[in-house]
Enzyme design. Structure first.
Site, PDB file in Angstrom:
ATOM      1  N   HIS A 354       0.817  -1.434   0.163  1.00 48.27           N
ATOM      2  CA  HIS A 354       0.187  -0.221   0.394  1.00 48.27           C
ATOM      3  C   HIS A 354       0.960   1.515  -0.032  1.00 48.27           C
ATOM      4  O   HIS A 354       0.409   2.282   0.723  1.00 48.27           O
ATOM      5  CB  HIS A 354      -0.988   0.274   0.908  1.00 48.27           C
ATOM      6  N   LYS A 545      -8.133  14.206   4.369  1.00 52.58           N
ATOM      7  CA  LYS A 545      -7.485  12.619   4.287  1.00 52.58           C
ATOM      8  C   LYS A 545      -6.210  13.268   5.508  1.00 52.58           C
ATOM      9  O   LYS A 545      -6.796  14.187   6.343  1.00 52.58           O
ATOM     10  CB  LYS A 545      -6.349  12.953   2.884  1.00 52.58           C
ATOM     11  N   ARG A 546      -5.185  11.586   5.867  1.00 55.07           N
ATOM     12  CA  ARG A 546      -4.791  12.143   7.233  1.00 55.07           C
ATOM     13  C   ARG A 546      -3.603  13.063   6.556  1.00 55.07           C
ATOM     14  O   ARG A 546      -3.506  13.492   5.508  1.00 55.07           O
ATOM     15  CB  ARG A 546      -3.837  11.029   7.319  1.00 55.07           C
ATOM     16  N   LYS A 551       1.437  14.432   0.876  1.00 52.71           N
ATOM     17  CA  LYS A 551       0.020  14.519   0.467  1.00 52.71           C
ATOM     18  C   LYS A 551      -0.297  16.184   0.641  1.00 52.71           C
ATOM     19  O   LYS A 551      -0.944  17.001  -1.005  1.00 52.71           O
ATOM     20  CB  LYS A 551      -1.184  13.779   1.699  1.00 52.71           C
ATOM     21  N   THR A 653      -8.569   6.608  -2.114  1.00 59.10           N
ATOM     22  CA  THR A 653      -9.953   6.314  -2.110  1.00 59.10           C
ATOM     23  C   THR A 653     -10.452   7.268  -2.291  1.00 59.10           C
ATOM     24  O   THR A 653     -12.023   7.640  -2.513  1.00 59.10           O
ATOM     25  CB  THR A 653     -10.217   4.759  -1.629  1.00 59.10           C
ATOM     26  N   LYS A 657     -14.407   8.780  -3.910  1.00 63.11           N
ATOM     27  CA  LYS A 657     -15.540   8.876  -3.418  1.00 63.11           C
ATOM     28  C   LYS A 657     -16.040   9.756  -3.284  1.00 63.11           C
ATOM     29  O   LYS A 657     -17.034  10.372  -3.637  1.00 63.11           O
ATOM     30  CB  LYS A 657     -16.019   8.934  -2.085  1.00 63.11           C
TER      31      LYS A 657
END
Ligand code: 26V
Length: 810
Positions: A354, A545-546, A551, A653, A657
């Site tokens: 992952h 998100k985290r 990111k 993911t 969504k």
């Protein structure tokens, strides 16, 4: 057995009342909302348990081939609405609750999230269970029943503060304790060898007790099982006799056993208290293996055909010790010879990677494994020796090749590389998006791929349309039902048919009215959780998100500050009003991530209270992001921010969504963004920034962030404003380190290199938002293209190509 006159034959309102009286033990006329939640859950639970028994019986009778999904994390969220939906009880429950003057949504809101996971990996496991059940695959998820899940996040003076998540405090109606299912799990000690047989003289033991959660399938009566293990003192450990009268010591000894399943580890913190984590990993793997071996031996006389009847999947490397554990069970407990056992193992396991991020790849000190699992260390050494012998025949004399492949990292303190153990022990290894899987075989697993090219494959992630569309967005779900019929729930490719509606004004108006209502709902959540009022007429720009440097939430903040400065410089320009919405947790020991959260709050405080700005720009941070909060955010978003440095986000993911709920994506060419682009069309997504090969080339050529600072005055003004304390006047140096890490510290994730492209692309977003009809058309086009991102598609691929399991049919 004949079970007559089951209560489930009665109308639902009566069933709820019956449970109020008999299970919750309250007067139905005086039931509180929480009593009603309990009673409604009991109605669903009773029906689910019937389905569970029927599914298990069917699978036992057929000696079905099963998939066993081993995962340290399952981010399940709430269960009530999902269970009612699967049982077709939503309407009945609404009617029943209406008799008590309550709405189902309000009652469902009272349930606490089961947050037994950190983020994407854990939520993926939960979506997968939903799809396995829905596809009717004989399947078992195994994990840990953490007493405390993902910490709760509060914001105090702009900073994250963590609180324990005692989700079991008031009990949960959704678990089925299996008092009779318990296994010993052993630790420590030493190993002796007698006539080729290894005997593990363990030093300690705990018991693993099973707690089941039933996972309902949708459009089927099949269910799947999530079996979670709780650590308890072993049965022969008698607390009373152990220390008569010394209760404090007795209790602390009990805790020593039970602490193994006490708390979920944050996945992106630096190693600390790691021995307990290793014990957690072995604990749940050992219990799960005993359980699956026992089930197999109930149905078959021997373990020789185990690989024909079970496929064991490793969700990341956390359960990789299972490879050594199965070897131990087969060789030490069932008398298999090594080669035979190894051949069986190699047909049984598969593994999903992952992340490519080197810091996140799990390794354990040899010394720690020696101490906690001495027999497993011997087994790992032997696996390694035989593997390296084989690899040496492939490239004779290439010692560097062998060093890179070895299960043991010998640079510095010797460590076991769990990813290597997983690859060597698995028949198939997959990444989670096309790009990620491609990068895997060219980077961290390149040497393995040269040995075994066919072992590596791709399984692009997906999300369950039941939770992320049907339940989270009832407005859009109704419109889809009216337009397409209701098959899309279990056949998401049906969404393609929305393309026929692209010119349909009536449909577009309904679509936008639903979005607007969802934005009102999200604005309410923002008001309730932050006290900030935002306008549902502004563009809702969402990054949830985290919090992690790769990111690049910080890139988003830089854009917000740049926009703020531009608004002040040019207040009369036709600005598209924007509300920039963040949510996400930072690992408690991750200082840079926590500093980003604080910066978002500091910048928000300035902008939101600047009268010159008004509705043109708002910046909010919704606290305590989790599954339930996400269910309100996803449907209310206009714009989805997916801005990781190309090549760093394995899949994502949340991107799926958001697009599924009609948000347009602004993102880099990374992870599953690429496949989203391919499915919604280049003209319906905003892609910006360096591509993966360009990132690599720039690193190789030498990346000089200072050049961007020097050559882009707007960027320089942003960095200077933040770094100089404009948003933290009480402590002007608060963000100097953060800004210096960009300009002087190498800017590892290349924010400055992508900034100009990001800002230019944001301007295109604004321009499109000025044309609501065109925006709407593209949003619909996005929804239409998202069918492939159903986790049903993903799981069908795993089932066909990796696990070779099939449904038994209804
Ligand atoms: C990443 C990092 C980055 C460096 C610092 C430490 C650290 C620790 C953990 C992680 C991520 C661990 C694995 C994970 O959660 N991966 C996520 O899996 C999702 C489901 O496949 C996928 O959508 C996300 O892109 C991926 O980050």
């Amino acid at each position: 057995m004949n079970v007559s006159a089951t209560p489930s034959a009665a109308p639902l309102p009566e069933q709820i009342n019956a449970h109020l009286l008999h299970t919750v033990a309250v007067d139905p006329d005086r039931a509180s909302p929480s009593d009603l939640m309990q009673a409604t859950a009991q109605v669903a639970r009773a029906q689910l348990s019937k389905r569970w028994v029927a599914t298990q019986t069917l699978e036992r009778t057929h000696k079905a081939r099963r998939v066993v999904y081993l995962s340290m994390e399952f981010l399940m969220g709430r269960t009530l609405s999902n269970a009612l939906d699967a049982l077709n009880l939503t309407q009945g429950a609404s009617a029943g609750l209406a008799q008590h003057a309550q709405q189902l949504e309000d009652i469902a809101d009272l349930e606490r999230d089961a947050a037994l996971g950190n983020g994407g990996l854990g939520r993926l496991a939960a979506c997968f269970l939903d799809s396995m059940a829905t596809l009717g695959l004989p399947s078992f998820g195994y994990g840990i029943r953490y007493e405390y899940g993902m910490f709760a996040q509060e914001i105090q003076n702009g900073s994250q503060v963590e609180y324990p998540d005692s989700w079991l405090q008031d009990g949960t109606p959704w678990e089925f304790p299996r008092a009779d299912i318990t296994y010993p799990v052993r630790f420590g000690g030493w190993v002796t060898h007698k006539n080729d047989i290894a005997i593990w003289q363990h030093a300690g033991e705990v018991a693993a007790k099973a707690y089941d959660m039933v996972v309902p399938g949708h459009g089927t009566t099949k269910v799947s099982t999530l079996r979670l293990w709780k650590a308890v003192a072993p049965a022969h450990f008698d607390l009373g006799a152990f220390n008569t009268g010394d209760y404090a010591r007795a209790a602390s000894t009990k805790n020593e056993f039970e602490n193994i399943s006490w708390v979920l580890y944050p996945n992106d913190s630096t190693p600390a208290g790691r021995e307990l984590r290793l014990k957690q990993e072995y604990f749940f793997v050992a219990a799960s293996m005993q359980d699956l071996v026992k089930r197999h031996l109930n149905e078959h006389p021997t373990l020789h055909n185990l690989a024909e009847h079970v496929a064991i999947h490793l969700n990341d490397t956390h359960p990789a010790i299972g490879v050594a554990e199965l070897m131990r069970i087969l060789c030490d407990e069932h008398g298999f010879n090594w080669d035979h056992a190894w051949a069986l193992c190699g047909k049984t396991f598969s593994y999903t990677n992952h992340t490519l991020m080197p810091e996140a790849l799990e390794t354990w000190p040899v010394s720690l494994i020696q101490q906690v699992l001495p027999r497993h260390l011997e087994i790992i050494f032997r696996i390694n020796k035989e593997f390296l012998d084989l690899a040496a025949r492939f490239r004779p004399g290439d010692h560097e090749f062998l060093k890179r492949l070895s299960l043991i990292d010998e640079t510095g303190e010797r460590r076991v590389r769990m990813a290597h153990l997983s690859v060597v022990g698995s028949q198939q290894v997959n990444g989670v998006s096309a790009l990620h899987s491609e990068l895997l075989v060219h980077t961290i697993f390149a040497d393995f791929a040269s040995l075994w090219p066919k072992r590596f494959t791709n399984m692009t992630n997906g999300v369950t349309p039941r939770r992320w569309l049907a339940q989270a967005n009832p407005g859009l779900a109704r419109l889809l039902d009216d337009t397409l019929g209701n098959q899309w729930r279990t056949n998401l490719d049906q969404l393609k048919r929305l393309e026929d509606r692209l010119g349909d004004h009536d449909f577009a108006n309904k679509f936008m009215a639903i979005k607007r209502a969802n934005k009102v709902r999200l604005a309410d959540l923002i008001e309730k959780t932050t006290g900030i009022t935002v306008s549902p007429d502004s563009l809702f720009d969402v990054q949830v998100k985290r919090i992690h440097e790769y990111k690049r939430q910080l890139l988003n903040v830089l854009h917000v500050v740049g926009r703020y400065q531009a608004i002040l410089a040019n207040p009369d320009a036709p600005w598209v009003p924007r509300t920039v919405i963040f949510a996400g947790k930072a690992a408690s020991s991750y200082q840079a991530a926590k500093s980003i959260i604080r910066l978002i709050h500091d910048v928000g405080l300035t902008i939101n209270n600047d009268p010159r700005v008004g509705d043109k720009l708002k910046l909010v941070f919704i606290p305590n992001y989790g599954v339930s909060v996400a269910e309100t955010i996803m449907p209310g978003a206009d714009l989805s921010e997916q801005v990781s440095t190309a090549g760093t986000e394995a899949s994502g993911t949340g991107n799926m969504k958001l697009a599924l709920n009609g948000a347009l994506t602004i993102g880099t060419d990374d992870g599953a963004n690429i496949e989203i682009r391919q499915n919604v069309g280049d003209e319906n997504i905003f892609i910006f920034g360096l591509k993966t090969p360009e990132v690599r080339d720039l690193r190789v050529a030498g990346y000089h962030p200072l050049n961007y600072y020097d050559n882009n005055p707007a960027l320089r003004a942003v960095l200077d404003a933040i770094g100089g304390g404009q948003f933290s006047p009480d402590e002007p140096s608060r963000y100097s380190a953060l800004m210096n890490s960009l300009v002087w510290g190498g800017d590892h994730y290349m924010l400055l290199a992508d900034y100009a492209s990001y800002v230019a692309t944001q301007a295109q977003v604004d321009a499109l938002y000025h044309q609501p009809d065109e925006w709407c058309r593209r949003a619909i086009r996005n929804v239409a293209g998202m069918g492939v991102f159903s986790s049903d598609r993903t799981i069908a691929q795993y089932a066909n190509d990796i696990w070779h399991v099939t449904s038994l049919g209804d």
